[in-house]
Structure formats: C-alpha cells, structure tokens
Design a protein around this motif. Structure first.
Motif, PDB file in Angstrom:
ATOM      1  N   GLU A 284       0.819  -1.203   0.000  1.00 28.91           N
ATOM      2  CA  GLU A 284       0.000   0.000   0.000  1.00 28.91           C
ATOM      3  C   GLU A 284       0.856   1.258   0.000  1.00 28.91           C
ATOM      4  O   GLU A 284       1.863   1.333   0.687  1.00 28.91           O
ATOM      5  CB  GLU A 284      -0.859   0.017   1.267  1.00 28.91           C
ATOM      6  N   THR A 285       0.445   2.257  -0.759  1.00 34.60           N
ATOM      7  CA  THR A 285       1.137   3.538  -0.768  1.00 34.60           C
ATOM      8  C   THR A 285       0.593   4.400   0.367  1.00 34.60           C
ATOM      9  O   THR A 285      -0.613   4.517   0.537  1.00 34.60           O
ATOM     10  CB  THR A 285       0.912   4.269  -2.110  1.00 34.60           C
ATOM     11  N   VAL A 286       1.483   4.984   1.117  1.00 34.35           N
ATOM     12  CA  VAL A 286       1.081   5.847   2.223  1.00 34.35           C
ATOM     13  C   VAL A 286       1.070   7.285   1.730  1.00 34.35           C
ATOM     14  O   VAL A 286       2.051   7.758   1.162  1.00 34.35           O
ATOM     15  CB  VAL A 286       2.060   5.702   3.419  1.00 34.35           C
ATOM     16  N   GLY A 287      -0.050   7.975   1.948  1.00 34.00           N
ATOM     17  CA  GLY A 287      -0.166   9.369   1.521  1.00 34.00           C
ATOM     18  C   GLY A 287       0.658  10.296   2.403  1.00 34.00           C
ATOM     19  O   GLY A 287       1.027   9.963   3.527  1.00 34.00           O
ATOM     20  N   THR A 288       0.958  11.452   1.882  1.00 29.37           N
ATOM     21  CA  THR A 288       1.712  12.446   2.636  1.00 29.37           C
ATOM     22  C   THR A 288       0.822  13.053   3.712  1.00 29.37           C
ATOM     23  O   THR A 288      -0.285  13.465   3.437  1.00 29.37           O
ATOM     24  CB  THR A 288       2.215  13.565   1.701  1.00 29.37           C
ATOM     25  N   ARG A 289       1.330  13.093   4.934  1.00 38.18           N
ATOM     26  CA  ARG A 289       0.599  13.726   6.032  1.00 38.18           C
ATOM     27  C   ARG A 289       1.138  15.130   6.196  1.00 38.18           C
ATOM     28  O   ARG A 289       2.328  15.329   6.369  1.00 38.18           O
ATOM     29  CB  ARG A 289       0.788  12.941   7.324  1.00 38.18           C
ATOM     30  N   THR A 290       0.240  16.108   6.157  1.00 40.44           N
ATOM     31  CA  THR A 290       0.681  17.497   6.255  1.00 40.44           C
ATOM     32  C   THR A 290       0.141  18.197   7.493  1.00 40.44           C
ATOM     33  O   THR A 290       0.308  19.384   7.647  1.00 40.44           O
ATOM     34  CB  THR A 290       0.240  18.293   5.018  1.00 40.44           C
ATOM     35  N   SER A 291      -0.507  17.466   8.392  1.00 37.64           N
ATOM     36  CA  SER A 291      -1.148  18.112   9.527  1.00 37.64           C
ATOM     37  C   SER A 291      -0.275  18.176  10.778  1.00 37.64           C
ATOM     38  O   SER A 291      -0.736  18.609  11.807  1.00 37.64           O
ATOM     39  CB  SER A 291      -2.454  17.388   9.860  1.00 37.64           C
ATOM     40  N   TRP A 292       0.973  17.773  10.707  1.00 32.96           N
ATOM     41  CA  TRP A 292       1.822  17.799  11.901  1.00 32.96           C
ATOM     42  C   TRP A 292       2.894  18.864  11.754  1.00 32.96           C
ATOM     43  O   TRP A 292       3.217  19.308  10.665  1.00 32.96           O
ATOM     44  CB  TRP A 292       2.446  16.428  12.149  1.00 32.96           C
ATOM     45  N   THR A 293       3.412  19.298  12.902  1.00 32.22           N
ATOM     46  CA  THR A 293       4.503  20.268  12.920  1.00 32.22           C
ATOM     47  C   THR A 293       5.537  19.806  13.941  1.00 32.22           C
ATOM     48  O   THR A 293       5.241  18.981  14.801  1.00 32.22           O
ATOM     49  CB  THR A 293       4.025  21.683  13.317  1.00 32.22           C
ATOM     50  N   PHE A 294       6.743  20.337  13.854  1.00 27.04           N
ATOM     51  CA  PHE A 294       7.790  19.971  14.801  1.00 27.04           C
ATOM     52  C   PHE A 294       7.558  20.594  16.170  1.00 27.04           C
ATOM     53  O   PHE A 294       7.939  20.039  17.181  1.00 27.04           O
ATOM     54  CB  PHE A 294       9.175  20.394  14.292  1.00 27.04           C
ATOM     55  N   VAL A 295       6.981  21.767  16.216  1.00 21.26           N
ATOM     56  CA  VAL A 295       6.761  22.465  17.478  1.00 21.26           C
ATOM     57  C   VAL A 295       5.275  22.379  17.820  1.00 21.26           C
ATOM     58  O   VAL A 295       4.428  22.787  17.032  1.00 21.26           O
ATOM     59  CB  VAL A 295       7.204  23.940  17.378  1.00 21.26           C
ATOM     60  N   THR A 296       4.975  21.862  18.994  1.00 16.48           N
ATOM     61  CA  THR A 296       3.576  21.724  19.412  1.00 16.48           C
ATOM     62  C   THR A 296       3.017  23.067  19.870  1.00 16.48           C
ATOM     63  O   THR A 296       3.761  24.009  20.148  1.00 16.48           O
ATOM     64  CB  THR A 296       3.445  20.729  20.584  1.00 16.48           C
ATOM     65  N   HIS A 297       1.697  23.127  19.965  1.00 11.95           N
ATOM     66  CA  HIS A 297       1.060  24.339  20.492  1.00 11.95           C
ATOM     67  C   HIS A 297       1.512  24.581  21.933  1.00 11.95           C
ATOM     68  O   HIS A 297       1.695  25.727  22.348  1.00 11.95           O
ATOM     69  CB  HIS A 297      -0.461  24.225  20.445  1.00 11.95           C
ATOM     70  N   HIS A 298       1.720  23.525  22.692  1.00  8.69           N
ATOM     71  CA  HIS A 298       2.161  23.670  24.079  1.00  8.69           C
ATOM     72  C   HIS A 298       3.517  24.377  24.150  1.00  8.69           C
ATOM     73  O   HIS A 298       3.695  25.323  24.909  1.00  8.69           O
ATOM     74  CB  HIS A 298       2.230  22.303  24.767  1.00  8.69           C
ATOM     75  N   ALA A 299       4.468  23.932  23.345  1.00  9.31           N
ATOM     76  CA  ALA A 299       5.798  24.545  23.346  1.00  9.31           C
ATOM     77  C   ALA A 299       5.731  25.971  22.819  1.00  9.31           C
ATOM     78  O   ALA A 299       6.367  26.880  23.360  1.00  9.31           O
ATOM     79  CB  ALA A 299       6.765  23.719  22.496  1.00  9.31           C
ATOM     80  N   ARG A 300       4.952  26.179  21.774  1.00 12.01           N
ATOM     81  CA  ARG A 300       4.840  27.507  21.176  1.00 12.01           C
ATOM     82  C   ARG A 300       4.243  28.501  22.169  1.00 12.01           C
ATOM     83  O   ARG A 300       4.739  29.616  22.328  1.00 12.01           O
ATOM     84  CB  ARG A 300       3.985  27.405  19.922  1.00 12.01           C
ATOM     85  N   ILE A 301       3.182  28.110  22.864  1.00 12.30           N
ATOM     86  CA  ILE A 301       2.532  28.997  23.831  1.00 12.30           C
ATOM     87  C   ILE A 301       3.455  29.258  25.017  1.00 12.30           C
ATOM     88  O   ILE A 301       3.562  30.391  25.490  1.00 12.30           O
ATOM     89  CB  ILE A 301       1.164  28.433  24.250  1.00 12.30           C
ATOM     90  N   LEU A 302       4.144  28.244  25.488  1.00  6.94           N
ATOM     91  CA  LEU A 302       5.084  28.435  26.589  1.00  6.94           C
ATOM     92  C   LEU A 302       6.176  29.435  26.189  1.00  6.94           C
ATOM     93  O   LEU A 302       6.529  30.322  26.969  1.00  6.94           O
ATOM     94  CB  LEU A 302       5.695  27.089  26.984  1.00  6.94           C
ATOM     95  N   ALA A 303       6.686  29.324  24.972  1.00  7.49           N
ATOM     96  CA  ALA A 303       7.711  30.260  24.489  1.00  7.49           C
ATOM     97  C   ALA A 303       7.146  31.671  24.383  1.00  7.49           C
ATOM     98  O   ALA A 303       7.816  32.640  24.763  1.00  7.49           O
ATOM     99  CB  ALA A 303       8.249  29.793  23.133  1.00  7.49           C
TER     100      ALA A 303
END
Length: 114
Positions: free
Chosen positions: A2-21
């Motif tokens: 099976e071919t796996v589709g590209t997932r584009t909904s993730w990021t390296f920095v979470t909302h938790h880390a971003r808000i804390l920063a």
C-alpha cells in the motif's frame, strides 16, 4: 504494498511549546493574541494553558483584568526519551527565533538549501 499518503497536519513544534515560548517572551500576552499566532481558537489556547498549569510548567496570577504568567524554571520534558533534560534550552531557542518575513511561505515539498 500500500502507498502511504503524505501527512501534512503535523509540525515539529507543538502548540504547548509555542505557547510556553510566547509567555516566556511576554508574560501578559492575551489569549486572543496567542490564538492568532498559533492559528487555533481561544478555547484551544485555554486548554493548552490549563495543561501547562496542571503539569507545573507555568503559573497564572490575575493582575486586574489581565493574566500574568510565570514560566516555571527547572521543568523537564514529559516523554521518557527526553525526560532527564530541562525544557528551558528549547523554549529559549523558540523565543530567540526571528519572526517570519512577510510574504508567502514556501510550497509544501520545497526545501531550503540548508
């Protein structure tokens, strides 16, 4: 196979880390501004802040009509793979990043030469 589709909904920095920063950089930042920066709802920001408070990463004190947030020093990553390390260096790195330049973002799949 099976071919796996590209997932584009993730990021390296979470909302938790971003808000804390963001709160480390401006302890009186409004939830509305955090939501706009993170591109999430104010309700989602409220949930993230509740998570961070509950886990001991920050405290909140009311100053009149505003909240004042204090990021707790000495806290460590939650996952066992990073557990023995403090989060402070990562959060400081995020606060030192320059704001993005105005204009369109690179298209997905375009890579930086770095």
């Amino acid at each position: 196979m099976e071919t796996v589709g590209t997932r584009t909904s993730w990021t390296f920095v979470t909302h938790h880390a971003r808000i804390l920063a963001m709160l480390l950089g401006d302890p009186e930042l409004r939830m509305r501004d955090m939501a706009e920066t993170c591109q999430i709802t104010e309700r989602a920001v409220r949930s993230v802040i509740a998570d961070l408070e509950g886990a001991g990463y920050l405290t909140r004190v009311r100053h009149g009509r505003r909240n004042h947030y204090q990021v707790t020093g000495g806290t460590r990553f939650r996952h066992s793979a990073e557990g023995p390390h403090e989060i402070a260096p990562l959060i400081r790195l995020l606060t030192e990043l320059e704001p993005p330049a105005p204009g369109p973002l690179p298209a997905p799949g375009q890579h930086s030469p770095y």
